[in-house]
Design a protein around this motif. Structure first.
Motif: not given
Length: 476
Positions: A325-333
């Protein structure tokens, strides 16, 4: 700085808030309360939805009562866009006219109302969006959706019937999502965007007792382009569907339900091919949105609001690794609605115990799943009434996410404050739960928090627990 003395310059204390709160209480009053009393510096503003949980008042007032602010009466939500869409962005979709028909918002644009005042106070505004947008059970869905031709864009299940959700392979629907995001990113000075994707996969649907899709013309065409034989996959899913229906009906299997499930799955591996195809197309939408946002505004933060089922379901946990998911997100919640979590876990377990784990007692199945999922919570017989402990659950999920992202994305923990309950015995939120959840996040090394799911249902006295923790951390 140390985890328990975070840098105030990097403070990220967000809150999910629906448009109706700004009408009920006034823009200045809401912003002053959130900034001064609670310590919030980021608004996660729901701008497009047909779900009361995102754009309305409390959806669980009958069980939880009304909070200590706002208007204590149901809101006749019709849903739609609470900003003013620009028709120029919607020439390749049948969903050009989706502006809300809620009479309270006639002539009002929630982004135009909130952005200037928030920025004047030094607060950031992120747009919050969640798919599915319509008829989502447990989310206070609008009774009708006044969009012509939308039913024609629905998924098709394995029996050829129109489903309950639009097909994300339908170009008119997918283009609408892309256009709606581009419209807001280009035309408004927003500070970020949070995207949530809560679609059930074919395997999810089978275990929950449904008939999976998507076998629409558009989805079949995409499958063929990827070398997937949709018809063979459909036939394989039919065999799994038969098994799940028989298991739920109580049929006895010589080798038990779990072994029979594995046998059926291994005999019809095309079902997993379709699961994989569906999963990749689902993730493609997240990736497309990330790319679109970065093309329009390269520095605008794009984050993922990640379903709690991803850490309560062994299949989903395997399918949605944090590193990917870090390949298409700057941060996660990561969603960790602590007091509600026991109810959510029990619901998930209930699906499994009707099918593949039918031969296990609840306590036995819970112990096995806890071990597989890395959970250390109350035993099943006490789980719903106690919820999950912030010091183990929030801390553990934050630590897990941090290990998974490997420093390539920020982790902002989604903390439940008065998340809606559907059972009277479900644990209720308290100021102490809110307080300990914030501290657990920073103790684990998290980069910030997002208070969720909707300010309109939160008690200010419970948010005071958040404020106390932030003061202790030097962030308020």
């Amino acid at each position: 700085m140390s985890a328990l003395r975070p840098d105030p310059a990097e403070k990220f204390v967000g809150i999910q808030v629906s448009p109706i709160s700004f009408l009920d209480e006034g823009v200045d009053a809401v912003l002053d309360t959130l900034q001064t009393r609670v310590g919030v510096n980021v608004l996660m503003l729901g701008t497009v939805s047909w779900l009361g949980l995102k754009t309305g008042r409390s959806i669980s007032h009958a069980l939880d009562g009304w909070p200590d602010h706002g208007v204590p009466e149901p809101y006749a939500l019709r849903g739609g866009a609470y900003f003013q869409p620009d028709p120029a962005y919607y020439r390749d979709t049948f969903m050009a006219d989706y502006r809300t028909r809620d009479p309270e918002f006639e002539g009002r644009d929630i982004l135009a109302m909130v952005l200037p005042e928030a920025h004047r106070r030094g607060m950031k505004v992120f747009v919050e969006l969640m798919e599915p947008f319509f008829k989502y059970s447990g989310h206070g869905s609008a009774g009708t959706v006044d969009i012509p031709n939308l039913p024609q864009a629905m998924e098709v299940d394995l029996f050829g019937r129109l489903g309950a959700e639009p097909s994300t392979s339908h170009p008119g629907y997918r283009n609408w999502i892309l256009s709606m995001v581009e419209d807001q990113v280009r035309r408004y000075p927003i500070d970020g965007l949070m995207w949530c994707n809560e679609r059930n996969s074919p395997l999810d649907t089978l275990i929950q007792g449904g008939a999976p899709g998507d076998f629409s013309t558009h989805s079949r065409r995409e499958a063929a382009e990827r070398g997937v034989d949709a018809e063979r996959c459909r036939e394989a899913l039919l065999r799994l569907y038969d098994f799940c229906q028989e298991a739920a009906a109580g049929k006895s299997f010589a080798d038990g339900t779990f072994v029979t499930f594995l046998r059926t799955l291994l005999a019809h591996p095309e079902a997993l091919i379709w699961e994989r195809f569906w999963l990749e197309r689902n993730k493609d939408l997240d990736r497309e949105l990330y790319g679109l946002v970065k093309w329009c505004r390269p520095t605008l933060p794009f984050g993922l609001n990640v379903w709690n089922r991803n850490h309560f379901n062994i299949f989903r946990k395997a399918q949605w690794p944090w590193a990917e998911q870090t390949l298409y997100a700057d941060w996660v919640k990561p969603i960790t609605y602590q007091h509600q979590a026991g109810e959510v876990f029990a619901k998930e377990l209930g699906f499994f115990r009707k099918t593949i784990l039918r031969d296990f007692e609840p306590g036995e199945a819970t112990a096995v799943l806890y071990r597989l999922l890395g959970l250390q919570e109350a035993p099943f017989e006490r789980l719903i009434e106690t919820g999950m402990d912030p010091d183990t659950y929030v801390f553990g999920q934050c630590a897990d996410a941090l290990r998974g992202v490997e420093g390539r994305a920020k982790v902002y923990m989604g903390l439940g404050v008065d998340a809606p309950r559907t059972r009277a015995e479900t644990a209720q939120c308290t100021p102490d739960i809110a307080y300990r959840s914030v501290l657990a996040t920073y103790r684990a090394g998290g980069h910030g928090v997002v208070l969720a799911p909707n300010f309109a249902s939160m008690h200010l006295t419970h948010l005071d627990g958040v404020a106390a923790a932030l003061r202790e951390l030097g962030l308020h």
